[in-house]
Design a protein around this motif. Sequence first.
Motif, PDB file in Angstrom:
ATOM      1  N   ARG A 146     -41.198 -12.302   4.836  1.00  0.00           N
ATOM      2  CA  ARG A 146     -40.119 -11.796   6.105  1.00  0.00           C
ATOM      3  C   ARG A 146     -40.389 -10.168   6.151  1.00  0.00           C
ATOM      4  N   ILE A 147     -40.212  -9.650   7.289  1.00  0.00           N
ATOM      5  CA  ILE A 147     -40.400  -8.270   7.558  1.00  0.00           C
ATOM      6  C   ILE A 147     -39.278  -7.502   6.655  1.00  0.00           C
ATOM      7  N   PRO A 148     -38.144  -7.952   6.648  1.00  0.00           N
ATOM      8  CA  PRO A 148     -37.044  -7.338   5.824  1.00  0.00           C
ATOM      9  C   PRO A 148     -37.558  -7.144   4.326  1.00  0.00           C
ATOM     10  N   ALA A 149     -38.179  -8.287   3.739  1.00  0.00           N
ATOM     11  CA  ALA A 149     -38.629  -8.344   2.310  1.00  0.00           C
ATOM     12  C   ALA A 149     -39.827  -7.181   2.451  1.00  0.00           C
ATOM     13  N   LEU A 156     -41.499   0.771   3.776  1.00  0.00           N
ATOM     14  CA  LEU A 156     -41.473   1.463   5.096  1.00  0.00           C
ATOM     15  C   LEU A 156     -40.484   0.759   6.032  1.00  0.00           C
ATOM     16  N   PRO A 157     -40.062   1.407   6.911  1.00  0.00           N
ATOM     17  CA  PRO A 157     -38.793   0.985   7.853  1.00  0.00           C
ATOM     18  C   PRO A 157     -39.090  -0.071   8.354  1.00  0.00           C
ATOM     19  N   GLU A 158     -38.320  -0.928   8.536  1.00  0.00           N
ATOM     20  CA  GLU A 158     -38.319  -2.468   9.217  1.00  0.00           C
ATOM     21  C   GLU A 158     -38.724  -2.242  10.820  1.00  0.00           C
ATOM     22  N   ALA A 159     -38.308  -0.994  11.488  1.00  0.00           N
ATOM     23  CA  ALA A 159     -38.592  -0.846  13.016  1.00  0.00           C
ATOM     24  C   ALA A 159     -40.148  -0.663  13.011  1.00  0.00           C
ATOM     25  N   LEU A 164     -45.688  -2.852  14.068  1.00  0.00           N
ATOM     26  CA  LEU A 164     -46.875  -3.242  13.853  1.00  0.00           C
ATOM     27  C   LEU A 164     -47.153  -4.630  14.077  1.00  0.00           C
ATOM     28  N   SER A 165     -46.132  -5.626  13.850  1.00  0.00           N
ATOM     29  CA  SER A 165     -46.597  -6.873  13.765  1.00  0.00           C
ATOM     30  C   SER A 165     -46.774  -7.446  15.393  1.00  0.00           C
ATOM     31  N   GLN A 166     -46.437  -6.449  15.983  1.00  0.00           N
ATOM     32  CA  GLN A 166     -46.723  -7.043  17.710  1.00  0.00           C
ATOM     33  C   GLN A 166     -48.306  -7.024  17.905  1.00  0.00           C
ATOM     34  N   ALA A 167     -48.928  -6.079  17.207  1.00  0.00           N
ATOM     35  CA  ALA A 167     -50.396  -5.753  17.458  1.00  0.00           C
ATOM     36  C   ALA A 167     -51.131  -6.192  16.306  1.00  0.00           C
TER      37      ALA A 167
END
Length: 233
Positions: A146-149, A156-159, A164-167
């Motif tokens: 998961r992104i938080p992990a 790196l910041p979750e935001a 990055l995950s969008q693209a």
Amino acid sequence: MEWNTLATRLFGAGHGIRADGDFLHGTAVFDGQTIAVAGTTNHAPIGVALALAQARVVLDTVRLHPGRPLLLLIDTQGQQLRRRDELLGINRAMAHLGTAIDLARRRGHRVLGLVYDQALSGGFITSGLIADACYALPEAEIRVMRIPAMARVTKLPEAMLATLSQANPVFAPGVGNYVAMGGVRALWEGDLPAALRQALADTPTEDRRAQDGAERGGRRLAAAVAQRVLDAA
């Protein structure tokens, strides 16, 4: 999809697959050919016992039925996070499962993975991702972290990771992203027996995940970097 519904759609109501707790195993006849089946259900955490049970199916198939295809049915929440399994050497048990699958491939068995529900973390890495190819149902859920992990590990910041995950599929969960990266060869939609038939006939025996990821735009550099390493060796 519930495992028995899947097995019935693939092989008919008389399939020989059964569940012992979270462990799926048995054989089924498909187009006149017997297929060995191993896997998990109920979002099973893969501990020492489950890893060794699946490895036993694979090794018995290699020993007793040379060349028989293997289908791995995958529904797992990842490795069992329990002190007992850690003390018993869960890392070695899961490595044993992966090694057994690799042995089957080297001995000429066609090994296919199918994520029919959920595939997370090490329980997926040591099964479907070591098969000749891994396939998935469209409604399956696949992720390694998961992104938080991921944020905790990479610092790196979750935001930033969410953006990055969008693209970039490498940073994003979801079955479509794993198809783009080449980890999942294709989705099985509609006629499931036809999809299995095609997979048995057309799945390459060499590892094409990096090449598929490059061609699909999900992993643009992995294949090229691997080839550079081979050329320099």
